[in-house]
Design a protein around this motif. Structure first.
Motif, PDB file in Angstrom:
ATOM      1  N   ASP A   5       0.971  -1.364   0.035  1.00 54.26           N
ATOM      2  CA  ASP A   5       0.016  -0.230  -0.394  1.00 54.26           C
ATOM      3  C   ASP A   5       0.795   1.319  -0.193  1.00 54.26           C
ATOM      4  OD1 ASP A   5      -2.066  -1.523   0.026  1.00 54.26           O
ATOM      5  OD2 ASP A   5      -2.235  -1.508   2.074  1.00 54.26           O
ATOM      6  N   THR A   6       1.953   0.849   0.487  1.00 58.43           N
ATOM      7  CA  THR A   6       3.019   2.087   0.528  1.00 58.43           C
ATOM      8  C   THR A   6       3.820   2.409  -0.486  1.00 58.43           C
ATOM      9  OG1 THR A   6       3.632   1.775   3.622  1.00 58.43           O
ATOM     10  CG2 THR A   6       4.690   3.519   1.954  1.00 58.43           C
ATOM     11  N   LEU A   7       3.839   1.680  -1.005  1.00 58.67           N
ATOM     12  CA  LEU A   7       4.828   1.932  -2.216  1.00 58.67           C
ATOM     13  C   LEU A   7       3.061   2.364  -3.564  1.00 58.67           C
ATOM     14  CD1 LEU A   7       6.449  -1.354  -3.493  1.00 58.67           C
ATOM     15  CD2 LEU A   7       7.830   0.679  -3.111  1.00 58.67           C
ATOM     16  N   LYS A   8       2.603   1.715  -3.035  1.00 58.47           N
ATOM     17  CA  LYS A   8       0.926   2.401  -4.696  1.00 58.47           C
ATOM     18  C   LYS A   8       0.363   3.641  -4.290  1.00 58.47           C
ATOM     19  CE  LYS A   8      -1.100  -2.044  -4.962  1.00 58.47           C
ATOM     20  NZ  LYS A   8      -2.134  -2.701  -4.930  1.00 58.47           N
ATOM     21  N   ASN A   9       1.411   4.207  -2.631  1.00 55.26           N
ATOM     22  CA  ASN A   9       0.650   5.879  -2.453  1.00 55.26           C
ATOM     23  C   ASN A   9       2.081   6.554  -2.914  1.00 55.26           C
ATOM     24  OD1 ASN A   9      -1.542   4.583  -1.589  1.00 55.26           O
ATOM     25  ND2 ASN A   9      -0.819   4.355   0.134  1.00 55.26           N
ATOM     26  N   ILE A  10       3.235   5.996  -2.938  1.00 52.90           N
ATOM     27  CA  ILE A  10       4.280   7.457  -3.407  1.00 52.90           C
ATOM     28  C   ILE A  10       4.369   7.834  -4.791  1.00 52.90           C
ATOM     29  CG2 ILE A  10       6.578   7.035  -4.678  1.00 52.90           C
ATOM     30  CD1 ILE A  10       7.326   4.528  -3.039  1.00 52.90           C
ATOM     31  N   ALA A  11       4.333   9.500  -4.272  1.00 55.44           N
ATOM     32  CA  ALA A  11       3.955  10.201  -5.200  1.00 55.44           C
ATOM     33  C   ALA A  11       5.023  10.861  -6.431  1.00 55.44           C
ATOM     34  CB  ALA A  11       3.237  11.660  -4.947  1.00 55.44           C
ATOM     35  N   GLY A  12       4.571  11.127  -7.376  1.00 56.89           N
ATOM     36  CA  GLY A  12       5.464  11.551  -8.392  1.00 56.89           C
ATOM     37  C   GLY A  12       6.394  10.240  -9.135  1.00 56.89           C
ATOM     38  N   THR A  13       7.521  10.806 -10.035  1.00 60.29           N
ATOM     39  CA  THR A  13       8.239   9.829 -11.085  1.00 60.29           C
ATOM     40  C   THR A  13       8.889   9.430 -10.074  1.00 60.29           C
ATOM     41  OG1 THR A  13       7.733  11.246 -12.388  1.00 60.29           O
ATOM     42  CG2 THR A  13       9.151  10.058 -12.569  1.00 60.29           C
ATOM     43  N   ILE A  14       9.099   8.395  -9.973  1.00 58.80           N
ATOM     44  CA  ILE A  14      10.362   7.269  -9.002  1.00 58.80           C
ATOM     45  C   ILE A  14      12.067   7.139 -10.345  1.00 58.80           C
ATOM     46  CG2 ILE A  14      11.719   5.255  -7.906  1.00 58.80           C
ATOM     47  CD1 ILE A  14       8.895   5.892  -7.221  1.00 58.80           C
ATOM     48  N   VAL A  15      12.997   7.875  -9.826  1.00 53.78           N
ATOM     49  CA  VAL A  15      14.325   7.216 -11.373  1.00 53.78           C
ATOM     50  C   VAL A  15      15.366   6.392 -10.744  1.00 53.78           C
ATOM     51  CG1 VAL A  15      15.980   8.356 -12.184  1.00 53.78           C
ATOM     52  CG2 VAL A  15      13.804   9.643 -12.275  1.00 53.78           C
ATOM     53  N   LEU A  16      14.866   5.575 -11.539  1.00 52.25           N
ATOM     54  CA  LEU A  16      16.210   4.237 -11.071  1.00 52.25           C
ATOM     55  C   LEU A  16      17.623   4.273 -12.077  1.00 52.25           C
ATOM     56  CD1 LEU A  16      17.107   1.906  -9.261  1.00 52.25           C
ATOM     57  CD2 LEU A  16      16.038   0.247 -11.320  1.00 52.25           C
ATOM     58  N   ALA A  17      18.668   5.406 -11.114  1.00 49.46           N
ATOM     59  CA  ALA A  17      19.852   4.729 -11.844  1.00 49.46           C
ATOM     60  C   ALA A  17      20.675   4.023 -11.729  1.00 49.46           C
ATOM     61  CB  ALA A  17      20.600   6.258 -11.647  1.00 49.46           C
ATOM     62  N   GLY A  18      20.565   2.803 -12.571  1.00 50.93           N
ATOM     63  CA  GLY A  18      21.953   2.073 -12.628  1.00 50.93           C
ATOM     64  C   GLY A  18      20.873   1.021 -11.950  1.00 50.93           C
ATOM     65  N   ALA A  19      20.629  -0.385 -13.252  1.00 51.65           N
ATOM     66  CA  ALA A  19      20.548  -1.039 -13.166  1.00 51.65           C
ATOM     67  C   ALA A  19      20.460  -3.082 -13.482  1.00 51.65           C
ATOM     68  CB  ALA A  19      18.194  -1.160 -14.423  1.00 51.65           C
ATOM     69  N   GLY A  20      21.627  -2.716 -12.747  1.00 52.87           N
ATOM     70  CA  GLY A  20      22.019  -3.972 -12.611  1.00 52.87           C
ATOM     71  C   GLY A  20      21.435  -5.312 -11.504  1.00 52.87           C
ATOM     72  N   LYS A  21      22.356  -6.185 -11.126  1.00 52.20           N
ATOM     73  CA  LYS A  21      21.851  -6.278 -10.241  1.00 52.20           C
ATOM     74  C   LYS A  21      21.269  -5.909  -9.087  1.00 52.20           C
ATOM     75  CE  LYS A  21      24.695 -10.484 -11.479  1.00 52.20           C
ATOM     76  NZ  LYS A  21      26.108 -11.529 -10.487  1.00 52.20           N
ATOM     77  N   MET A  22      21.479  -5.477  -8.228  1.00 50.40           N
ATOM     78  CA  MET A  22      21.153  -4.685  -6.803  1.00 50.40           C
ATOM     79  C   MET A  22      19.687  -3.942  -7.966  1.00 50.40           C
ATOM     80  SD  MET A  22      20.988  -5.023  -4.171  1.00 50.40           S
ATOM     81  CE  MET A  22      22.194  -5.837  -3.091  1.00 50.40           C
TER      82      MET A  22
END
Length: 273
Positions: A5-22
């Motif tokens: 529920d908390t994840l769904k309620n996060i506002a705005g855009t989320i940028v992920l810099a680096g999409a390796g294993k972690m």
């Protein structure tokens, strides 16, 4: 409220810099937790086929236009952190939450290169299967709401603990960040000792592997301290006690582990300079 529920309620855009294993594990956890793919931007110069496939689900991969986002998660390799700065800086405004999972990268360096409101975090490799443990420390000025956002994003790969003193992160790195390697070494040496005792190598390896994995799962599910679980296995005068008298001698495992953690902590301090 559940983490989903908390994840769904996060506002705005989320940028992920680096999409390796972690970074990839975090992204998978966010999507599995119900975070809308269309609100995620991935900046990754060498995306895997799995990451490319997520573009079809709405994740924006390496967009040409960049605007300040509510949240930036830094998951690039620490040694390329400063090189990545110019590519991610356009996504950061004065109030952007910047969550770093880069080992050894201090809050001051993150504020210098990225800007924003920084949370420094140290996960470990079991995050790849959603069973990691992450310790996070917020910079001054991080709001309660931003801390909640960071917590939810990090919980997508396992448990989260918070500290207020950044200096503790070197010991955290030594205990949990590097800790999986110590456990794998235990499995290695347990198998080797089994061979020395006369077991076929394949059988010794399987016995060691399953014993370490099963014991870890028991520790995970039990609310009893590790010492109590150890004592439950140990019959007075039995085989386990005979082995533990060696492992718990004055020059045994306790002193070895203290020295090992001290060495890792010292190296973490050196690398962060």
């Amino acid at each position: 409220m559940s983490n989903t529920d908390t994840l769904k309620n996060i506002a705005g855009t989320i940028v992920l810099a680096g999409a390796g294993k972690m970074g990839g594990a975090m992204l998978a956890g966010w999507l599995a937790g119900g975070l809308d793919a269309k609100r995620i931007v991935v900046v990754e110069p060498h995306p895997s086929d799995e990451i490319k496939a997520l573009a079809a689900k709405g994740v924006r991969l390496n967009p040409k236009d960049a605007a300040a986002a509510e949240t930036l998660v830094m998951a690039v390799k620490p040694q390329t952190f400063r090189e990545a700065g110019p590519a991610v800086r356009p996504f950061v405004g004065a109030s952007t939450l910047v969550v770093s999972i880069m080992a050894g990268t201090k809050i001051a360096a993150l504020e210098e290169v990225c800007g924003g409101m920084v949370v420094r975090a140290m996960p470990n490799t079991p995050a790849a299967i959603g069973r990691g443990i992450t310790v996070a420390v917020p910079a001054k000025g991080v709001s309660a709401a931003q801390r909640t956002t960071a917590d939810a994003l990090l919980r997508a790969i396992g448990s989260v603990e918070w500290v207020e003193d950044e200096r503790l992160m070197d010991a955290v790195t030594a205990v949990s960040g590097s800790g999986p390697a110590y456990v794998f070494l235990l499995a290695e040496e347990l198998a080797r000792a089994g061979v020395e005792a006369g077991l076929p190598a394949e059988l010794a390896t399987r016995l060691a592997r399953e014993t370490v994995a099963g014991s870890g799962e028991l520790l995970h599910r039990s609310d009893q301290p590790a010492a109590t679980l150890r004592q439950n296995v140990t019959s007075p005068g039995g085989t386990t006690q005979a082995a533990l008298e060696v492992l718990m001698a004055g020059d045994g495992l306790q002193q070895l582990m203290i020295r090992a953690i001290a060495a890792a902590t010292k190296r973490s301090i050196e690398l962060a300079k």
